[in-house]
Write a protein that holds these residues in place. Structure first.
Motif, PDB file in Angstrom:
ATOM      1  N   TYR A  10       0.847  -1.178   0.000  1.00 60.64           N
ATOM      2  CA  TYR A  10       0.000   0.000   0.000  1.00 60.64           C
ATOM      3  C   TYR A  10       0.890   1.238   0.000  1.00 60.64           C
ATOM      4  O   TYR A  10       1.922   1.261   0.676  1.00 60.64           O
ATOM      5  CB  TYR A  10      -0.919   0.040   1.230  1.00 60.64           C
ATOM      6  N   LYS A  11       0.462   2.245  -0.766  1.00 59.51           N
ATOM      7  CA  LYS A  11       1.213   3.495  -0.807  1.00 59.51           C
ATOM      8  C   LYS A  11       0.227   4.647  -0.901  1.00 59.51           C
ATOM      9  O   LYS A  11      -0.635   4.662  -1.785  1.00 59.51           O
ATOM     10  CB  LYS A  11       2.153   3.506  -2.013  1.00 59.51           C
ATOM     11  N   VAL A  12       0.351   5.577   0.026  1.00 52.89           N
ATOM     12  CA  VAL A  12      -0.423   6.804  -0.039  1.00 52.89           C
ATOM     13  C   VAL A  12       0.541   7.924  -0.389  1.00 52.89           C
ATOM     14  O   VAL A  12       1.561   8.104   0.275  1.00 52.89           O
ATOM     15  CB  VAL A  12      -1.134   7.105   1.297  1.00 52.89           C
ATOM     16  N   ALA A  13       0.230   8.646  -1.444  1.00 54.89           N
ATOM     17  CA  ALA A  13       1.104   9.735  -1.895  1.00 54.89           C
ATOM     18  C   ALA A  13       0.309  11.019  -2.001  1.00 54.89           C
ATOM     19  O   ALA A  13      -0.873  11.007  -2.385  1.00 54.89           O
ATOM     20  CB  ALA A  13       1.704   9.386  -3.259  1.00 54.89           C
ATOM     21  N   LYS A  14       0.947  12.091  -1.667  1.00 54.93           N
ATOM     22  CA  LYS A  14       0.322  13.401  -1.870  1.00 54.93           C
ATOM     23  C   LYS A  14       0.462  13.772  -3.336  1.00 54.93           C
ATOM     24  O   LYS A  14       1.476  13.455  -3.978  1.00 54.93           O
ATOM     25  CB  LYS A  14       0.984  14.450  -0.988  1.00 54.93           C
ATOM     26  N   ARG A  15      -0.537  14.438  -3.861  1.00 52.27           N
ATOM     27  CA  ARG A  15      -0.502  14.847  -5.256  1.00 52.27           C
ATOM     28  C   ARG A  15       0.771  15.638  -5.535  1.00 52.27           C
ATOM     29  O   ARG A  15       1.138  16.540  -4.776  1.00 52.27           O
ATOM     30  CB  ARG A  15      -1.733  15.690  -5.584  1.00 52.27           C
ATOM     31  N   GLY A  16       1.454  15.236  -6.594  1.00 50.00           N
ATOM     32  CA  GLY A  16       2.699  15.896  -6.955  1.00 50.00           C
ATOM     33  C   GLY A  16       3.947  15.155  -6.496  1.00 50.00           C
ATOM     34  O   GLY A  16       5.056  15.440  -6.955  1.00 50.00           O
ATOM     35  N   GLN A  17       3.738  14.186  -5.609  1.00 41.16           N
ATOM     36  CA  GLN A  17       4.860  13.406  -5.091  1.00 41.16           C
ATOM     37  C   GLN A  17       5.272  12.344  -6.105  1.00 41.16           C
ATOM     38  O   GLN A  17       4.449  11.861  -6.887  1.00 41.16           O
ATOM     39  CB  GLN A  17       4.425  12.745  -3.776  1.00 41.16           C
ATOM     40  N   ASP A  18       6.542  11.977  -6.101  1.00 44.17           N
ATOM     41  CA  ASP A  18       7.033  10.873  -6.927  1.00 44.17           C
ATOM     42  C   ASP A  18       6.950   9.578  -6.126  1.00 44.17           C
ATOM     43  O   ASP A  18       7.179   9.574  -4.919  1.00 44.17           O
ATOM     44  CB  ASP A  18       8.488  11.102  -7.339  1.00 44.17           C
ATOM     45  N   VAL A  19       6.619   8.466  -6.817  1.00 49.99           N
ATOM     46  CA  VAL A  19       6.588   7.166  -6.149  1.00 49.99           C
ATOM     47  C   VAL A  19       7.344   6.142  -6.981  1.00 49.99           C
ATOM     48  O   VAL A  19       7.490   6.288  -8.200  1.00 49.99           O
ATOM     49  CB  VAL A  19       5.139   6.667  -5.914  1.00 49.99           C
ATOM     50  N   ALA A  20       7.819   5.104  -6.301  1.00 53.85           N
ATOM     51  CA  ALA A  20       8.515   3.995  -6.964  1.00 53.85           C
ATOM     52  C   ALA A  20       7.941   2.694  -6.447  1.00 53.85           C
ATOM     53  O   ALA A  20       7.890   2.466  -5.234  1.00 53.85           O
ATOM     54  CB  ALA A  20      10.017   4.059  -6.693  1.00 53.85           C
ATOM     55  N   LEU A  21       7.504   1.862  -7.367  1.00 58.89           N
ATOM     56  CA  LEU A  21       6.897   0.582  -7.028  1.00 58.89           C
ATOM     57  C   LEU A  21       7.829  -0.530  -7.506  1.00 58.89           C
ATOM     58  O   LEU A  21       8.291  -0.505  -8.648  1.00 58.89           O
ATOM     59  CB  LEU A  21       5.528   0.448  -7.707  1.00 58.89           C
ATOM     60  N   ARG A  22       8.026  -1.525  -6.641  1.00 58.13           N
ATOM     61  CA  ARG A  22       9.013  -2.562  -6.942  1.00 58.13           C
ATOM     62  C   ARG A  22       8.333  -3.890  -7.235  1.00 58.13           C
ATOM     63  O   ARG A  22       7.325  -4.235  -6.614  1.00 58.13           O
ATOM     64  CB  ARG A  22       9.958  -2.711  -5.752  1.00 58.13           C
ATOM     65  N   CYS A  23       8.934  -4.620  -8.165  1.00 54.82           N
ATOM     66  CA  CYS A  23       8.453  -5.963  -8.490  1.00 54.82           C
ATOM     67  C   CYS A  23       9.631  -6.936  -8.523  1.00 54.82           C
ATOM     68  O   CYS A  23      10.602  -6.717  -9.255  1.00 54.82           O
ATOM     69  CB  CYS A  23       7.747  -5.971  -9.849  1.00 54.82           C
ATOM     70  N   ASP A  24       9.510  -8.015  -7.749  1.00 53.62           N
ATOM     71  CA  ASP A  24      10.473  -9.115  -7.794  1.00 53.62           C
ATOM     72  C   ASP A  24       9.806 -10.289  -8.497  1.00 53.62           C
ATOM     73  O   ASP A  24       8.949 -10.957  -7.896  1.00 53.62           O
ATOM     74  CB  ASP A  24      10.892  -9.533  -6.379  1.00 53.62           C
ATOM     75  N   PRO A  25      10.151 -10.568  -9.737  1.00 52.33           N
ATOM     76  CA  PRO A  25       9.484 -11.659 -10.445  1.00 52.33           C
ATOM     77  C   PRO A  25      10.001 -13.011  -9.966  1.00 52.33           C
ATOM     78  O   PRO A  25      10.952 -13.093  -9.184  1.00 52.33           O
ATOM     79  CB  PRO A  25       9.900 -11.417 -11.900  1.00 52.33           C
ATOM     80  N   ILE A  26       9.375 -14.060 -10.450  1.00 56.12           N
ATOM     81  CA  ILE A  26       9.873 -15.408 -10.171  1.00 56.12           C
ATOM     82  C   ILE A  26      11.253 -15.549 -10.817  1.00 56.12           C
ATOM     83  O   ILE A  26      11.439 -15.144 -11.977  1.00 56.12           O
ATOM     84  CB  ILE A  26       8.889 -16.455 -10.682  1.00 56.12           C
ATOM     85  N   SER A  27      12.172 -16.124 -10.060  1.00 53.61           N
ATOM     86  CA  SER A  27      13.552 -16.232 -10.530  1.00 53.61           C
ATOM     87  C   SER A  27      13.629 -16.965 -11.871  1.00 53.61           C
ATOM     88  O   SER A  27      13.033 -18.031 -12.050  1.00 53.61           O
ATOM     89  CB  SER A  27      14.388 -16.989  -9.487  1.00 53.61           C
ATOM     90  N   GLY A  28      14.338 -16.358 -12.812  1.00 51.84           N
ATOM     91  CA  GLY A  28      14.523 -16.998 -14.112  1.00 51.84           C
ATOM     92  C   GLY A  28      13.454 -16.676 -15.134  1.00 51.84           C
ATOM     93  O   GLY A  28      13.582 -17.065 -16.308  1.00 51.84           O
ATOM     94  N   HIS A  29      12.408 -16.003 -14.723  1.00 50.69           N
ATOM     95  CA  HIS A  29      11.347 -15.672 -15.689  1.00 50.69           C
ATOM     96  C   HIS A  29      11.816 -14.589 -16.650  1.00 50.69           C
ATOM     97  O   HIS A  29      12.358 -13.566 -16.254  1.00 50.69           O
ATOM     98  CB  HIS A  29      10.088 -15.233 -14.961  1.00 50.69           C
TER      99      HIS A  29
END
Lengths: 115, 113
Positions: A10-29
């Protein structure tokens, strides 16, 4: 890992803020997808990586959205100057091959709320 | 690009009855059609898929049929149970393109006890 992992949940951001979302896929995919899912809607395609190469970014809604997968494993979706319409669940999925007909495994998503 | 339409958007059935969800697609080149189940607050999970070289596939209580000429495919759930309640999404993709799954808008299935 056992499955696709996304952070934060979950991420709550104020309008105008930058966000970064991370994804760790299944190894080797090989394939990694980002989708945006608005409430009550199906996932909408954002971008696709085959290993480290971003082969399709046609779904990114604006130049405020940027994704990378520099080493062909972990991926980050960055949204600059967030707007309220960016509020959604962002889903990451990976699949074993680059052929398009193998199962796409989804992460649990990051729910972004822009206030 | 591909466009997938899904109907109905909501479906309520009595426990034990059958449920049918239908999808149409626009790109006649698409040849892989997966179905995903998404429970509230959880990730979509593949429940069954079909390739265009077959017309029907069955897995216990779940079956999918494909009509390539008409460009539509359907999900059939028999002997529904309360745990089948979820949102179901159909999708279509061109094999080998490895670009993107195009999803339908989803069907909220509610199985009433």
């Amino acid at each position: 890992g056992a499955g696709v992992s996304q952070s934060p949940r979950y991420k709550v951001a104020k309008r105008g803020q930058d966000v970064a979302l991370r994804c760790d896929p299944i190894s080797g995919h090989v394939s990694l997808f980002w989708y945006q899912q608005a409430l009550g809607q199906g996932p909408e395609f954002l971008t696709y990586f085959q290993n480290e190469a971003q082969l399709d970014k046609s779904g990114l809604p604006s130049d405020r959205f940027f994704a990378e997968r520099p080493e062909g494993s972990v991926s980050t979706l960055k949204i600059q100057r967030t707007q309220q319409e960016d509020s959604a669940v962002y889903l990451c999925a990976s699949s074993r091959t680059g052929q398009g007909d193998t199962e796409a495994f989804f992460g649990q998503g990051t729910r972004l709320t822009v206030v | 690009g591909e466009n997938v339409e899904q109907h109905p958007s909501t479906l309520s059935v009595q426990e034990g009855d059958s449920a049918v969800i239908k999808c149409t697609y626009s790109d006649s080149a698409s040849n892989y059609f997966p179905w995903y189940k998404q429970e509230l607050g959880k990730r979509p999970q593949l429940i069954i898929d079909i390739r265009s070289n077959v017309g029907e596939k069955k897995d216990q209580r779940i079956a999918v049929t494909l009509n390539k000429t008409a460009k539509h495919f359907s999900l059939h759930i028999t002997e529904t149970q309360p745990e089948d309640s979820a949102v179901y999404f159909c999708a279509a993709i061109l094999y080998g393109s490895a670009r993107q799954l195009t999803f339908g808008s989803g069907t909220q299935l509610t199985v009433l006890p």
